[in-house]
Structure formats: structure tokens, C-alpha cells
Design a protein around this motif. Sequence first.
Motif, PDB file in Angstrom:
ATOM      1  N   ALA A  29      -8.323  -2.490 -13.028  1.00  0.00           N
ATOM      2  CA  ALA A  29      -8.666  -1.073 -13.108  1.00  0.00           C
ATOM      3  C   ALA A  29      -8.517  -0.435 -11.724  1.00  0.00           C
ATOM      4  O   ALA A  29      -8.319  -1.117 -10.711  1.00  0.00           O
ATOM      5  CB  ALA A  29     -10.089  -0.905 -13.631  1.00  0.00           C
ATOM      6  N   HIS A  30      -8.641   0.885 -11.683  1.00  0.00           N
ATOM      7  CA  HIS A  30      -8.487   1.624 -10.425  1.00  0.00           C
ATOM      8  C   HIS A  30      -9.739   1.489  -9.569  1.00  0.00           C
ATOM      9  O   HIS A  30     -10.350   2.468  -9.166  1.00  0.00           O
ATOM     10  CB  HIS A  30      -8.214   3.108 -10.710  1.00  0.00           C
ATOM     11  N   ASP A  31     -10.132   0.263  -9.270  1.00  0.00           N
ATOM     12  CA  ASP A  31     -11.292   0.034  -8.425  1.00  0.00           C
ATOM     13  C   ASP A  31     -10.834  -0.362  -7.035  1.00  0.00           C
ATOM     14  O   ASP A  31      -9.754  -0.909  -6.844  1.00  0.00           O
ATOM     15  CB  ASP A  31     -12.175  -1.068  -9.006  1.00  0.00           C
ATOM     16  N   CYS A  32     -11.698  -0.111  -6.077  1.00  0.00           N
ATOM     17  CA  CYS A  32     -11.394  -0.455  -4.696  1.00  0.00           C
ATOM     18  C   CYS A  32     -11.550  -1.951  -4.499  1.00  0.00           C
ATOM     19  O   CYS A  32     -12.562  -2.536  -4.877  1.00  0.00           O
ATOM     20  CB  CYS A  32     -12.320   0.306  -3.751  1.00  0.00           C
ATOM     21  N   ALA A  33     -10.547  -2.585  -3.894  1.00  0.00           N
ATOM     22  CA  ALA A  33     -10.565  -4.034  -3.729  1.00  0.00           C
ATOM     23  C   ALA A  33     -11.686  -4.510  -2.821  1.00  0.00           C
ATOM     24  O   ALA A  33     -12.127  -5.655  -2.928  1.00  0.00           O
ATOM     25  CB  ALA A  33      -9.221  -4.509  -3.179  1.00  0.00           C
ATOM     26  N   CYS A  34     -12.153  -3.654  -1.927  1.00  0.00           N
ATOM     27  CA  CYS A  34     -13.198  -4.094  -1.002  1.00  0.00           C
ATOM     28  C   CYS A  34     -14.575  -3.581  -1.412  1.00  0.00           C
ATOM     29  O   CYS A  34     -15.568  -3.912  -0.770  1.00  0.00           O
ATOM     30  CB  CYS A  34     -12.881  -3.655   0.428  1.00  0.00           C
ATOM     31  N   CYS A  35     -14.651  -2.781  -2.470  1.00  0.00           N
ATOM     32  CA  CYS A  35     -15.948  -2.218  -2.887  1.00  0.00           C
ATOM     33  C   CYS A  35     -16.202  -2.518  -4.355  1.00  0.00           C
ATOM     34  O   CYS A  35     -16.565  -3.629  -4.718  1.00  0.00           O
ATOM     35  CB  CYS A  35     -15.970  -0.705  -2.628  1.00  0.00           C
ATOM     36  N   THR A  40       0.827  -1.196   0.000  1.00  0.00           N
ATOM     37  CA  THR A  40       0.000   0.000   0.000  1.00  0.00           C
ATOM     38  C   THR A  40       0.867   1.254   0.000  1.00  0.00           C
ATOM     39  O   THR A  40       2.084   1.198   0.158  1.00  0.00           O
ATOM     40  CB  THR A  40      -0.948  -0.007   1.221  1.00  0.00           C
ATOM     41  N   GLY A  41       0.225   2.378  -0.173  1.00  0.00           N
ATOM     42  CA  GLY A  41       0.931   3.654  -0.201  1.00  0.00           C
ATOM     43  C   GLY A  41       0.083   4.688  -0.900  1.00  0.00           C
ATOM     44  O   GLY A  41      -0.885   4.351  -1.593  1.00  0.00           O
ATOM     45  N   PRO A  42       0.395   5.966  -0.735  1.00  0.00           N
ATOM     46  CA  PRO A  42      -0.376   7.024  -1.377  1.00  0.00           C
ATOM     47  C   PRO A  42      -0.128   7.059  -2.882  1.00  0.00           C
ATOM     48  O   PRO A  42       0.815   6.426  -3.376  1.00  0.00           O
ATOM     49  CB  PRO A  42       0.145   8.292  -0.695  1.00  0.00           C
ATOM     50  N   PRO A  43      -0.939   7.792  -3.642  1.00  0.00           N
ATOM     51  CA  PRO A  43      -0.693   7.936  -5.079  1.00  0.00           C
ATOM     52  C   PRO A  43       0.713   8.481  -5.342  1.00  0.00           C
ATOM     53  O   PRO A  43       1.174   9.388  -4.652  1.00  0.00           O
ATOM     54  CB  PRO A  43      -1.766   8.931  -5.529  1.00  0.00           C
ATOM     55  N   GLY A  44       1.383   7.912  -6.318  1.00  0.00           N
ATOM     56  CA  GLY A  44       2.727   8.372  -6.648  1.00  0.00           C
ATOM     57  C   GLY A  44       3.833   7.738  -5.832  1.00  0.00           C
ATOM     58  O   GLY A  44       5.008   8.100  -5.995  1.00  0.00           O
ATOM     59  N   ILE A  68      -0.530  -8.090  -3.848  1.00  0.00           N
ATOM     60  CA  ILE A  68      -1.700  -7.303  -4.216  1.00  0.00           C
ATOM     61  C   ILE A  68      -1.440  -5.837  -3.894  1.00  0.00           C
ATOM     62  O   ILE A  68      -1.047  -5.487  -2.769  1.00  0.00           O
ATOM     63  CB  ILE A  68      -2.962  -7.773  -3.463  1.00  0.00           C
ATOM     64  N   GLU A  69      -1.668  -4.973  -4.872  1.00  0.00           N
ATOM     65  CA  GLU A  69      -1.535  -3.533  -4.663  1.00  0.00           C
ATOM     66  C   GLU A  69      -2.839  -2.971  -4.123  1.00  0.00           C
ATOM     67  O   GLU A  69      -3.923  -3.312  -4.596  1.00  0.00           O
ATOM     68  CB  GLU A  69      -1.185  -2.844  -5.986  1.00  0.00           C
ATOM     69  N   ALA A  70      -2.746  -2.115  -3.116  1.00  0.00           N
ATOM     70  CA  ALA A  70      -3.939  -1.515  -2.509  1.00  0.00           C
ATOM     71  C   ALA A  70      -3.688  -0.055  -2.196  1.00  0.00           C
ATOM     72  O   ALA A  70      -2.565   0.355  -1.885  1.00  0.00           O
ATOM     73  CB  ALA A  70      -4.331  -2.260  -1.228  1.00  0.00           C
ATOM     74  N   ALA A  71      -4.735   0.744  -2.293  1.00  0.00           N
ATOM     75  CA  ALA A  71      -4.634   2.163  -1.973  1.00  0.00           C
ATOM     76  C   ALA A  71      -4.486   2.353  -0.467  1.00  0.00           C
ATOM     77  O   ALA A  71      -4.987   1.548   0.328  1.00  0.00           O
ATOM     78  CB  ALA A  71      -5.867   2.909  -2.476  1.00  0.00           C
ATOM     79  N   LEU A  72      -3.800   3.411  -0.093  1.00  0.00           N
ATOM     80  CA  LEU A  72      -3.644   3.751   1.319  1.00  0.00           C
ATOM     81  C   LEU A  72      -4.781   4.700   1.705  1.00  0.00           C
ATOM     82  O   LEU A  72      -4.671   5.912   1.605  1.00  0.00           O
ATOM     83  CB  LEU A  72      -2.286   4.402   1.578  1.00  0.00           C
ATOM     84  N   ASP A  73      -5.896   4.127   2.106  1.00  0.00           N
ATOM     85  CA  ASP A  73      -7.036   4.929   2.554  1.00  0.00           C
ATOM     86  C   ASP A  73      -7.841   4.098   3.537  1.00  0.00           C
ATOM     87  O   ASP A  73      -7.394   3.032   3.986  1.00  0.00           O
ATOM     88  CB  ASP A  73      -7.903   5.387   1.365  1.00  0.00           C
ATOM     89  N   GLU A  74      -9.030   4.570   3.868  1.00  0.00           N
ATOM     90  CA  GLU A  74      -9.824   3.883   4.882  1.00  0.00           C
ATOM     91  C   GLU A  74     -10.273   2.492   4.451  1.00  0.00           C
ATOM     92  O   GLU A  74     -10.706   1.685   5.276  1.00  0.00           O
ATOM     93  CB  GLU A  74     -11.052   4.727   5.250  1.00  0.00           C
ATOM     94  N   HIS A  75     -10.157   2.187   3.149  1.00  0.00           N
ATOM     95  CA  HIS A  75     -10.577   0.883   2.656  1.00  0.00           C
ATOM     96  C   HIS A  75      -9.494  -0.188   2.819  1.00  0.00           C
ATOM     97  O   HIS A  75      -9.759  -1.365   2.602  1.00  0.00           O
ATOM     98  CB  HIS A  75     -10.978   0.981   1.179  1.00  0.00           C
ATOM     99  N   LEU A  76      -8.280   0.209   3.179  1.00  0.00           N
ATOM    100  CA  LEU A  76      -7.203  -0.769   3.317  1.00  0.00           C
ATOM    101  C   LEU A  76      -7.534  -1.799   4.388  1.00  0.00           C
ATOM    102  O   LEU A  76      -7.333  -3.000   4.199  1.00  0.00           O
ATOM    103  CB  LEU A  76      -5.888  -0.067   3.642  1.00  0.00           C
ATOM    104  N   VAL A  77      -8.027  -1.329   5.526  1.00  0.00           N
ATOM    105  CA  VAL A  77      -8.362  -2.240   6.625  1.00  0.00           C
ATOM    106  C   VAL A  77      -9.432  -3.233   6.180  1.00  0.00           C
ATOM    107  O   VAL A  77      -9.371  -4.428   6.491  1.00  0.00           O
ATOM    108  CB  VAL A  77      -8.822  -1.454   7.859  1.00  0.00           C
ATOM    109  N   LYS A  78     -10.433  -2.758   5.423  1.00  0.00           N
ATOM    110  CA  LYS A  78     -11.487  -3.640   4.927  1.00  0.00           C
ATOM    111  C   LYS A  78     -10.917  -4.670   3.952  1.00  0.00           C
ATOM    112  O   LYS A  78     -11.314  -5.840   3.953  1.00  0.00           O
ATOM    113  CB  LYS A  78     -12.579  -2.824   4.244  1.00  0.00           C
TER     114      LYS A  78
END
Length: 202
Positions: A62-68, A14-18, A92-102
Amino acid sequence: MTDELQPVWTLVLTGPPGAGKSDTLLNWARQIPEGEVWTVITRGNAGVPVGLPTGAHVLALAHDCACCTGQVLLRTHLSRTLRFRRPHRLFIEAALDEHLVKTLSWLAGPAWTGWIGPISCMALLPMNKPLTPQCQAIALTSAHAICYTDAAAPECTAPAQAQRLLAARAQADPAQWRMVLPTGRVSWSLAHDALGCARPGI
């Protein structure tokens, strides 16, 4: 691999954009040990690079949320790759946001019991891009290893706030985190060593 089902060691990066998550995962895929099979699932539309070693399998979603929004697609790809490719490691690549925990909870859920084994989480945090307090808190509470990238020198230290949070976490559970400060690209050997200190047996 043997015919007996073995839970697959899994790393969520995980990590922020960029932060260079996709590039890091693809770089790791080029360092796969001989005889192993890896599956790498990235986010974005950059496509799958050519010339990867035998055994490295990359899926670009695609840039979709893995949990949504992207859960159905991710579930489909995971089911197929775990059943037919039987990888030794899953990334697995995941965005660093509130959805990471989910996302981490979903991967550890009953649907994947016996398929997905120990789940590790590593966060790439660029030194030159300040994080929001929310993202920083998520990284420091969810990641087993934190790599502060773009550091000017090996002795470069994390921001003061992050240092305080890391110190507090280490005091509460010293076996569950490790901070590394690479001067450039995060190699697989560096990531493996960092995670191994926090999660022995990977």
C-alpha cells in the motif's frame, strides 16, 4: 544460490509522484537474466502483473511510508523473501521526500546486517515536472544515479539549478553520482551501467 548466506544487492528507486517508478521496476522485472532471482517491492494497489519471467517476484504494498506507517509490513515481507527466496537482487520503490534518507538508513541498519548488501539509490526526475527545492536537494544528496526522464533529445541538459548542484557534488565526491538522460523508458541495462559507474562491482 548456495546455502551460504550472501548479502543481497539492493536498489532503492525514488522519484516524485508520476515519475513512473512502479512501471520502471516492473519493466526491469521483465528483463531479468536467466537463472537469477529478483524481488521487486512496489508501492500502490495496482496489483502484481501476470506473465513475468521465472525468477521475478513482485510484491505490491500500500501507499505507506517505508520508514513509518509501512515499516512493519515491509519488514515482514523483507524477512520472508530474504529467508525463503534468497534473491540475487532486491528492488524497493520509495517516495522522494524527507523520509527517503530514513528509509535508506533503516535498510542499512543492524537488523539487516548480513542480509542486505550494498544499497544503491536511483532517482527518476521527470523533466516536465518541476521539483520542489527540498525534493531536488534530497535527490541530489541521496541518489547514486539520477535519470532525467522525458528528455526530448539525448543532448538535453538538466535545469540550471540542478546542473549547479550536480557540479558541486561531483567536485566534492566525483565517484558517487552519475547523471543520464534517456529519451524514453529507463531500461535495466541503462540503469545498471549508470549505477556501475558510481558504484563499481554491482
